[in-house]
Design an enzyme around this catalytic site. Sequence first.
Site, PDB file in Angstrom:
ATOM      1  N   ASN A 209       0.840  -1.189   0.000  1.00  0.00           N
ATOM      2  CA  ASN A 209       0.000   0.000   0.000  1.00  0.00           C
ATOM      3  C   ASN A 209       0.881   1.246   0.000  1.00  0.00           C
ATOM      4  O   ASN A 209       2.110   1.147  -0.026  1.00  0.00           O
ATOM      5  CB  ASN A 209      -0.953  -0.003   1.209  1.00  0.00           C
ATOM      6  CG  ASN A 209      -0.211  -0.100   2.523  1.00  0.00           C
ATOM      7  OD1 ASN A 209       0.551   0.782   2.899  1.00  0.00           O
ATOM      8  ND2 ASN A 209      -0.428  -1.213   3.245  1.00  0.00           N
ATOM      9  N   ASP A 278      -4.514  -6.435   4.969  1.00  0.00           N
ATOM     10  CA  ASP A 278      -5.616  -7.250   5.490  1.00  0.00           C
ATOM     11  C   ASP A 278      -5.634  -8.630   4.841  1.00  0.00           C
ATOM     12  O   ASP A 278      -6.171  -9.585   5.418  1.00  0.00           O
ATOM     13  CB  ASP A 278      -6.956  -6.559   5.226  1.00  0.00           C
ATOM     14  CG  ASP A 278      -7.090  -5.269   6.012  1.00  0.00           C
ATOM     15  OD1 ASP A 278      -6.627  -5.233   7.166  1.00  0.00           O
ATOM     16  OD2 ASP A 278      -7.650  -4.297   5.476  1.00  0.00           O
ATOM     17  N   LYS A 288       9.320 -16.784 -10.923  1.00  0.00           N
ATOM     18  CA  LYS A 288       8.509 -15.712 -11.510  1.00  0.00           C
ATOM     19  C   LYS A 288       7.375 -16.291 -12.343  1.00  0.00           C
ATOM     20  O   LYS A 288       7.567 -17.185 -13.176  1.00  0.00           O
ATOM     21  CB  LYS A 288       9.383 -14.819 -12.390  1.00  0.00           C
ATOM     22  CG  LYS A 288       8.616 -13.704 -13.068  1.00  0.00           C
ATOM     23  CD  LYS A 288       9.506 -12.905 -14.005  1.00  0.00           C
ATOM     24  CE  LYS A 288       8.673 -11.876 -14.766  1.00  0.00           C
ATOM     25  NZ  LYS A 288       9.493 -11.131 -15.743  1.00  0.00           N
ATOM     26  N   PHE A 322      -4.787   3.491  14.455  1.00  0.00           N
ATOM     27  CA  PHE A 322      -4.896   4.466  13.368  1.00  0.00           C
ATOM     28  C   PHE A 322      -5.769   3.845  12.289  1.00  0.00           C
ATOM     29  O   PHE A 322      -5.709   2.629  12.057  1.00  0.00           O
ATOM     30  CB  PHE A 322      -3.519   4.775  12.777  1.00  0.00           C
ATOM     31  CG  PHE A 322      -2.820   5.948  13.400  1.00  0.00           C
ATOM     32  CD1 PHE A 322      -2.608   7.122  12.689  1.00  0.00           C
ATOM     33  CD2 PHE A 322      -2.377   5.876  14.718  1.00  0.00           C
ATOM     34  CE1 PHE A 322      -1.965   8.196  13.264  1.00  0.00           C
ATOM     35  CE2 PHE A 322      -1.731   6.944  15.305  1.00  0.00           C
ATOM     36  CZ  PHE A 322      -1.524   8.109  14.573  1.00  0.00           C
ATOM     37  N   LYS A 336     -14.756   1.152  15.080  1.00  0.00           N
ATOM     38  CA  LYS A 336     -13.509   0.436  15.364  1.00  0.00           C
ATOM     39  C   LYS A 336     -13.065   0.635  16.808  1.00  0.00           C
ATOM     40  O   LYS A 336     -12.506  -0.271  17.428  1.00  0.00           O
ATOM     41  CB  LYS A 336     -12.407   0.918  14.412  1.00  0.00           C
ATOM     42  CG  LYS A 336     -12.599   0.456  12.980  1.00  0.00           C
ATOM     43  CD  LYS A 336     -11.469   0.930  12.082  1.00  0.00           C
ATOM     44  CE  LYS A 336     -11.691   0.445  10.656  1.00  0.00           C
ATOM     45  NZ  LYS A 336     -10.624   0.898   9.732  1.00  0.00           N
ATOM     46  N   LYS A 340     -12.754  -3.009  18.650  1.00  0.00           N
ATOM     47  CA  LYS A 340     -11.394  -3.502  18.894  1.00  0.00           C
ATOM     48  C   LYS A 340     -10.881  -3.155  20.293  1.00  0.00           C
ATOM     49  O   LYS A 340      -9.706  -3.324  20.582  1.00  0.00           O
ATOM     50  CB  LYS A 340     -10.448  -2.972  17.815  1.00  0.00           C
ATOM     51  CG  LYS A 340     -10.881  -3.414  16.420  1.00  0.00           C
ATOM     52  CD  LYS A 340      -9.817  -3.267  15.370  1.00  0.00           C
ATOM     53  CE  LYS A 340     -10.327  -3.802  14.038  1.00  0.00           C
ATOM     54  NZ  LYS A 340      -9.306  -3.773  12.983  1.00  0.00           N
TER      55      LYS A 340
END
Length: 401
Positions: A209, A278, A288, A322, A336, A340
Amino acid sequence: MLKGKKVLLGVSGGIAAYKACSLTSKLVQQGAEVRVIMTEGATEFVQPLTFQALSRNPVFTDAFDEKNPDKIAHIDLADWADLVILAPATAHLLGRLANGLADDMLTTTLLATTAPVYIAPAMNVHMYEHPSVIENLKTLDNYGYRFIEPGDGYLACGYVGKGRLEEPENIIEVIIQNQQDENKLKGKKVLITAGPTRETVDPVRFFSNRSSGKMGFALAEVAHRWGAEVTLIAGPVVIDPPSGINYVSVTTAQEMYEAVMNHKNDQDIIIKAAAVADYRPKQTHEHKMKKHEGNLVVEMERTNDILKELGEQKQQEYLVGFAAETKDIEYYGNKKLEKKNLDAIVMNDVSSTSTGFQSDENEVIVLTKRGLKEAIPQSSKAKISERLFEIFIEEKQGEKS
């Protein structure tokens, strides 16, 4: 805060050297014991006798003038100092210091000291903006030196702009504030995660990301500066870690999970700022993958939810998450926060081009279990980190009251 402190003042050769006289006097008035080292250039602007009278101590100008055969002067001064101030710090001094040169009394002492060093630059506005000076400042910042930014105003060269030595009383105020900050997290342990993870497809491809890790690294730097014992667990980033911390480098979500679980015990504050994948490819390829006709489908499997597991196992530590969102920021944040079992969550709107991934600035909303909601406006990630820790400290203390 400065009473009884041993302050070593380094004065280099700029017109602002006259302000160092006032700084010496004000430090003495604060109760500090001051010793002064002057470069050869500085003595062209102010006589050493002036600093001797103001500090009531001998002034050092020559690395080869060893007055006491029992001691090496620059080593003795380096060990003696509780803190060092360079005011004014010219472009020439910054360049020598950034490149490790030790060619006079001041630079040899600076290389030998382990005390905190505060640098107050002073020079022409164009000199201050020159790429080489900027690069030297970055190098010194990476070394752990602290800066007292020059002010804007009329300069001796006739220009008006940034480069004027900060006023002595403001220099002292900054140092006192830093001294106070150093005790805010003293004796505390802080665990921070930062950056992205990479999930391998084959030897040349991976899923990841856009996280740069800058926010997590800024948090680690502030926590360390405020006296905490810091562990920073980071994925693949291109940032040098702050000096003086326990740095753990990982690549995959599984490696980050294992590192966090290995270090989570006995932490006072845990901040999960990393952007952990995730999902990861269910199958990885040893060689490859070759291109074929038609579409490619990569089956993905879930990774461990590190934050959720930390929440389930939470004891006395203050747990912060975060979350990067692009819409309904508060709704997802509160969801959240509860799901959590967090003490606080910091929400980023990553749809913003000025504060999203890779940016040097940020703009966040903080939500806490105790009901606090605070929007921190756009600022540097360092400034945001300072405000976040102020909130976490206040909230943690509030839990005990």
